[in-house]
Design a protein around this motif. Structure first.
Motif, PDB file in Angstrom:
ATOM      1  N   PRO A  29       0.827  -1.198   0.000  1.00 58.56           N
ATOM      2  CA  PRO A  29       0.000   0.000   0.000  1.00 58.56           C
ATOM      3  C   PRO A  29       0.862   1.250   0.000  1.00 58.56           C
ATOM      4  O   PRO A  29       2.065   1.198   0.225  1.00 58.56           O
ATOM      5  N   SER A  30       0.223   2.374  -0.235  1.00 63.98           N
ATOM      6  CA  SER A  30       0.970   3.617  -0.310  1.00 63.98           C
ATOM      7  C   SER A  30       0.285   4.699   0.485  1.00 63.98           C
ATOM      8  O   SER A  30      -0.845   4.567   0.925  1.00 63.98           O
ATOM      9  N   ALA A  31       0.999   5.815   0.648  1.00 64.37           N
ATOM     10  CA  ALA A  31       0.443   6.965   1.342  1.00 64.37           C
ATOM     11  C   ALA A  31       0.020   8.009   0.334  1.00 64.37           C
ATOM     12  O   ALA A  31       0.562   8.099  -0.746  1.00 64.37           O
ATOM     13  N   THR A  32      -0.957   8.813   0.673  1.00 66.74           N
ATOM     14  CA  THR A  32      -1.346   9.927  -0.170  1.00 66.74           C
ATOM     15  C   THR A  32      -1.249  11.198   0.648  1.00 66.74           C
ATOM     16  O   THR A  32      -1.311  11.189   1.880  1.00 66.74           O
ATOM     17  N   ALA A  33      -1.103  12.309  -0.059  1.00 64.76           N
ATOM     18  CA  ALA A  33      -0.984  13.585   0.623  1.00 64.76           C
ATOM     19  C   ALA A  33      -2.284  14.020   1.277  1.00 64.76           C
ATOM     20  O   ALA A  33      -2.324  14.993   1.998  1.00 64.76           O
ATOM     21  N   ASP A 350      -2.037  16.019  -5.394  1.00 69.40           N
ATOM     22  CA  ASP A 350      -1.748  17.295  -6.046  1.00 69.40           C
ATOM     23  C   ASP A 350      -0.560  17.216  -6.989  1.00 69.40           C
ATOM     24  O   ASP A 350      -0.077  18.239  -7.464  1.00 69.40           O
ATOM     25  N   GLN A 351      -0.087  16.009  -7.243  1.00 72.55           N
ATOM     26  CA  GLN A 351       1.102  15.826  -8.071  1.00 72.55           C
ATOM     27  C   GLN A 351       1.021  14.455  -8.746  1.00 72.55           C
ATOM     28  O   GLN A 351       1.014  13.427  -8.073  1.00 72.55           O
ATOM     29  N   PRO A 352       0.910  14.415 -10.099  1.00 73.39           N
ATOM     30  CA  PRO A 352       0.777  13.118 -10.772  1.00 73.39           C
ATOM     31  C   PRO A 352       2.045  12.273 -10.744  1.00 73.39           C
ATOM     32  O   PRO A 352       1.975  11.049 -10.916  1.00 73.39           O
ATOM     33  N   ASP A 353       3.202  12.905 -10.524  1.00 73.78           N
ATOM     34  CA  ASP A 353       4.468  12.184 -10.551  1.00 73.78           C
ATOM     35  C   ASP A 353       4.900  11.831  -9.133  1.00 73.78           C
ATOM     36  O   ASP A 353       5.257  12.721  -8.356  1.00 73.78           O
ATOM     37  N   PRO A 354       4.914  10.545  -8.758  1.00 71.06           N
ATOM     38  CA  PRO A 354       5.341  10.179  -7.402  1.00 71.06           C
ATOM     39  C   PRO A 354       6.813  10.432  -7.132  1.00 71.06           C
ATOM     40  O   PRO A 354       7.235  10.445  -5.977  1.00 71.06           O
ATOM     41  N   PHE A 379       8.694  13.975   1.565  1.00 66.42           N
ATOM     42  CA  PHE A 379       8.470  15.390   1.307  1.00 66.42           C
ATOM     43  C   PHE A 379       8.257  15.571  -0.199  1.00 66.42           C
ATOM     44  O   PHE A 379       8.999  14.994  -1.005  1.00 66.42           O
ATOM     45  N   HIS A 380       7.278  16.378  -0.578  1.00 70.97           N
ATOM     46  CA  HIS A 380       7.069  16.630  -2.005  1.00 70.97           C
ATOM     47  C   HIS A 380       6.483  18.020  -2.192  1.00 70.97           C
ATOM     48  O   HIS A 380       6.132  18.699  -1.219  1.00 70.97           O
ATOM     49  N   GLN A 381       6.382  18.434  -3.454  1.00 66.21           N
ATOM     50  CA  GLN A 381       5.709  19.676  -3.814  1.00 66.21           C
ATOM     51  C   GLN A 381       4.680  19.381  -4.887  1.00 66.21           C
ATOM     52  O   GLN A 381       4.936  18.626  -5.834  1.00 66.21           O
ATOM     53  N   GLY A 382       3.500  19.976  -4.740  1.00 66.06           N
ATOM     54  CA  GLY A 382       2.444  19.779  -5.712  1.00 66.06           C
ATOM     55  C   GLY A 382       2.795  20.389  -7.061  1.00 66.06           C
ATOM     56  O   GLY A 382       3.675  21.253  -7.163  1.00 66.06           O
ATOM     57  N   LEU A 383       2.093  19.951  -8.089  1.00 64.07           N
ATOM     58  CA  LEU A 383       2.358  20.443  -9.437  1.00 64.07           C
ATOM     59  C   LEU A 383       2.190  21.954  -9.523  1.00 64.07           C
ATOM     60  O   LEU A 383       3.026  22.660 -10.107  1.00 64.07           O
ATOM     61  N   ALA A 395       1.654  20.532   6.071  1.00 58.04           N
ATOM     62  CA  ALA A 395       0.487  19.707   6.366  1.00 58.04           C
ATOM     63  C   ALA A 395       0.082  18.850   5.177  1.00 58.04           C
ATOM     64  O   ALA A 395      -0.456  17.752   5.341  1.00 58.04           O
ATOM     65  N   ALA A 396       0.363  19.334   3.965  1.00 54.27           N
ATOM     66  CA  ALA A 396      -0.007  18.586   2.765  1.00 54.27           C
ATOM     67  C   ALA A 396       1.184  17.958   2.071  1.00 54.27           C
ATOM     68  O   ALA A 396       1.027  16.965   1.355  1.00 54.27           O
ATOM     69  N   ASP A 397       2.357  18.526   2.283  1.00 56.51           N
ATOM     70  CA  ASP A 397       3.530  18.126   1.503  1.00 56.51           C
ATOM     71  C   ASP A 397       4.524  17.263   2.272  1.00 56.51           C
ATOM     72  O   ASP A 397       5.605  16.972   1.771  1.00 56.51           O
ATOM     73  N   MET A 398       4.165  16.852   3.473  1.00 56.85           N
ATOM     74  CA  MET A 398       5.036  16.008   4.278  1.00 56.85           C
ATOM     75  C   MET A 398       4.171  14.955   4.960  1.00 56.85           C
ATOM     76  O   MET A 398       3.150  15.275   5.554  1.00 56.85           O
ATOM     77  N   GLN A 399       4.550  13.688   4.854  1.00 58.58           N
ATOM     78  CA  GLN A 399       3.787  12.639   5.503  1.00 58.58           C
ATOM     79  C   GLN A 399       4.641  11.413   5.783  1.00 58.58           C
ATOM     80  O   GLN A 399       5.622  11.165   5.092  1.00 58.58           O
ATOM     81  N   LEU A 400       4.254  10.692   6.818  1.00 59.43           N
ATOM     82  CA  LEU A 400       4.856   9.398   7.074  1.00 59.43           C
ATOM     83  C   LEU A 400       4.248   8.394   6.112  1.00 59.43           C
ATOM     84  O   LEU A 400       3.043   8.399   5.891  1.00 59.43           O
ATOM     85  N   ILE A 401       5.087   7.535   5.546  1.00 58.49           N
ATOM     86  CA  ILE A 401       4.547   6.520   4.639  1.00 58.49           C
ATOM     87  C   ILE A 401       4.803   5.103   5.130  1.00 58.49           C
ATOM     88  O   ILE A 401       4.170   4.161   4.662  1.00 58.49           O
ATOM     89  N   ALA A 402       5.726   4.936   6.085  1.00 62.20           N
ATOM     90  CA  ALA A 402       5.997   3.604   6.619  1.00 62.20           C
ATOM     91  C   ALA A 402       6.734   3.743   7.941  1.00 62.20           C
ATOM     92  O   ALA A 402       7.378   4.757   8.208  1.00 62.20           O
TER      93      ALA A 402
END
Length: 420
Positions: A29-33, A350-354, A379-383, A395-402
Motif C-alpha cells: 500500500p501507499s500513502a497519499t498527501a 496534487d502531483q501526478p508524478d510520485p 516530502f514533495h511539492q504539488g504540481l 500539512a499537505a507536503d510532508m507525511q509518514l509513509i511507513a
C-alpha cells in the motif's frame, strides 16, 4: 530474484536496522498527501539520525527539442538551459523544498534552532555523473545550514558513482533471466489506463501517426524489453510516451505558458494527469523490477543502513560515524530503486508524478523507551506549487509513509494504491 546478501554481516551486527530483501511494490500500500499522519513517533522518542534521498530540481528534457520531435513527431518547446540542466525556476523551487525540510528537522531537534550544526554531523553527497545533481547538492548545502560554509561533496565531475548508479558488476545470466521473467509478467497485465493514456497522448503529439506515420504510432509497439551492453531498457510506446509525459510535466512545472508547444489549445494540467500513467507504468515495467532494483540499489541501501547505525558507509566519504543527517542528491531512478527494495509505494493528490523534481525520501532513526523506531517520511511539492513557486505546506507536503522497529520490518502507514 532477491540479492541483498551483502548485508548479512550488518544484519547480524545491527538487527534493528537490517535491510530487507526486495519486495514487489504492487502488493505494498501507499500513502497519499490527503492524509497527514502524526509528525513524530509517540512516547517521548528522540530523533538520532536521518538519511535523505532527494531527487534533483526541475530540469530541461535530457534531449534537445529536435531529437524529441524526431522521436514523437511533434514540435517541442525551447528551454532556457541546455538539455538535462537545472533551471533558475527549478533552483528556486528546490530552495523552498530544502527550507521546509530544514524547518521540520529543526522542530524535531536534529538541527539547532540557532547557529550551525556540529562539524561532521551534517553531510551532503551528490551524484557526480550529472551537473544537475551536483548543483542540487550545493543548493541543499546552502539552504539546509545557511551561512555555515557547508559544501556538498561528490566524486570527480562526471564520474559514475556506484552509490547512485549501482554495482559495476555486470548482471549475471541468472539475474538477466529473472529480469526478463519479471518484465514479462508485468507486460502481460497492463492496466486499462495505459491504453487510455496512449490514445490521449497520441491525439496531442501526432494524431494521424497510426494511419499515416507508423514510426510515431505509440500503440504500434507498446512495450519491449531490450538489452544494450547487457543492461535492460524499455522500448516501445510506453517508453516514448512516458518520457513525453514527463517532459510535459517539466514544461508545466517550469512555468512555461500554457500555449507553449506541445500543449497547443489543450489545457496542460488536466492533460498531464491523463497521460502521466504512462511514465508511472514505465517505472513499474523497468525501474521497479525487483531484481534490477536490487542490483542498482544495494550500495545505496547499505549506505542508508550504515549511516543510521552510526557507521561509515563504504564508498561514501561524506558518511562518517558522526553524521546525524546525510543528504543524497540523486535521481528519480534512485527513489524507485529504494522504494522497491523496502516495499514502499505512494501517490499524491496534487502531483501526478510520485518521483517529481525535489521529491525527498527520509529514513529516520528514533530512540524510544522500547528500542529503535524507524520512520520513513516523504516530502514533495504539488504540481501547481512547483509552477507558481508557492512555498510548500508541511500539512499537505510532508507525511509518514511507513514505520517499524527496523528497516526489515517497515510497514505502510496509510493504505492506498499507486499503480497506473
Amino acid at each position: 530474484m532477491r540479492h541483498l546478501a551483502l548485508f548479512c554481516t550488518l544484519l547480524v551486527a545491527t538487527p534493528a536496522l537490517a535491510a530487507p530483501a526486495p519486495a514487489t511494490p504492487a502488493l505494498a500500500p501507499s500513502a497519499t498527501a490527503a492524509t497527514t499522519p502524526p509528525a513524530l513517533p509517540p512516547g517521548g522518542a528522540v530523533l538520532e539520525r536521518v538519511v535523505l534521498l532527494a531527487r534533483h530540481g526541475i530540469r530541461s528534457p535530457t534531449k534537445d527539442p529536435q531529437v524529441l520531435q524526431t522521436q514523437t513527431g511533434h514540435v517541442w518547446a525551447q528551454w532556457p538551459v541546455p538539455p538535462g540542466e537545472l533551471t533558475e525556476h527549478g533552483k528556486q523551487a528546490l530552495a523552498q523544498m530544502v527550507s521546509m525540510v530544514r524547518a521540520h528537522y529543526t522542530h524535531a531537534g536534529l538541527l539547532p534552532q540557532t547557529g550551525c550544526p556540529q562539524p561532521d554531523s551534517l553531510a551532503i553527497w551528490s551524484d557526480a555523473k550529472d551537473h544537475r545533481t551536483r548543483e542540487s547538492g550545493s543548493l541543499w548545502a546552502a539552504h539546509l545550514a545557511p551561512g555555515c560554509g557547508l559544501h556538498a561533496r561528490a566524486l570527480a565531475d562526471g564520474q559514475e558513482d556506484p552509490i547512485f548508479a549501482g554495482s559495476s558488476t555486470p548482471l549475471s545470466v541468472q539475474e538477466q533471466s529473472a529480469i526478463a521473467h519479471e518484465f514479462a509478467q508485468r507486460a502481460h497485465t497492463l492496466p486499462p489506463t495505459v491504453t487510455q493514456a496512449l490514445n490521449t497522448l497520441q491525439a496531442v503529439l501526432a494524431p494521424t501517426a497510426c494511419t499515416t506515420d507508423t514510426p510515431h504510432c505509440l500503440s504500434a509497439n507498446v512495450a519491449t524489453l531490450a538489452w544494450k551492453k547487457d543492461k535492460p531498457h524499455l522500448e516501445g510506446g510506453i517508453a516514448t510516451g512516458g518520457t513525453a509525459a514527463e517532459n510535459l510535466l517539466l514544461e508545466y512545472a517550469q512555468g512555461m505558458p500554457a500555449q507553449a508547444e506541445p500543449f497547443g489549445q489543450t489545457a496542460p494540467a488536466p492533460l498531464i494527469w491523463q497521460v502521466f500513467p504512462l511514465h508511472t507504468q514505465e517505472s513499474w515495467l523497468i525501474r521497479r523490477l525487483p531484481t534490477l532494483a536490487a542490483h542498482k540499489g544495494a550500495a545505496m541501501a547499505q549506505a542508508v543502513q550504515n549511516t543510521l547505525a552510526g557507521k561509515a558507509a563504504p564508498g561514501l566519504p561524506a558518511s562518517t560515524a558522526q553524521a546525524r543527517l546525510l543528504v543524497l542528491s540523486g535521481h528519480d531512478t534512485n527513489l524507485d530503486a529504494l522504494a522497491t527494495l523496502y516495499g514502499l509505494d505512494w501517490a499524491f493528490t496534487d502531483q501526478p508524478d510520485p518521483t517529481a523534481p525535489n521529491t525527498t525520501l527520509a529514513f529516520e532513526l528514533w530512540r524510544t523507551a522500547h528500542g529503535p523506531y524507524i520512520a520513513v517520511r516523504l516530502f514533495h511539492q504539488g504540481l501547481e506549487e512547483l509552477r507558481a513557486l508557492t512555498p510548500p505546506d508541511p500539512a499537505a507536503d510532508m507525511q509518514l509513509i511507513a514505520s517499524g522497529p527496523s528497516l526489515q520490518t517497515l510497514r505502510p502507514t496509510v493504505p492506498a494504491k499507486n499503480r497506473p
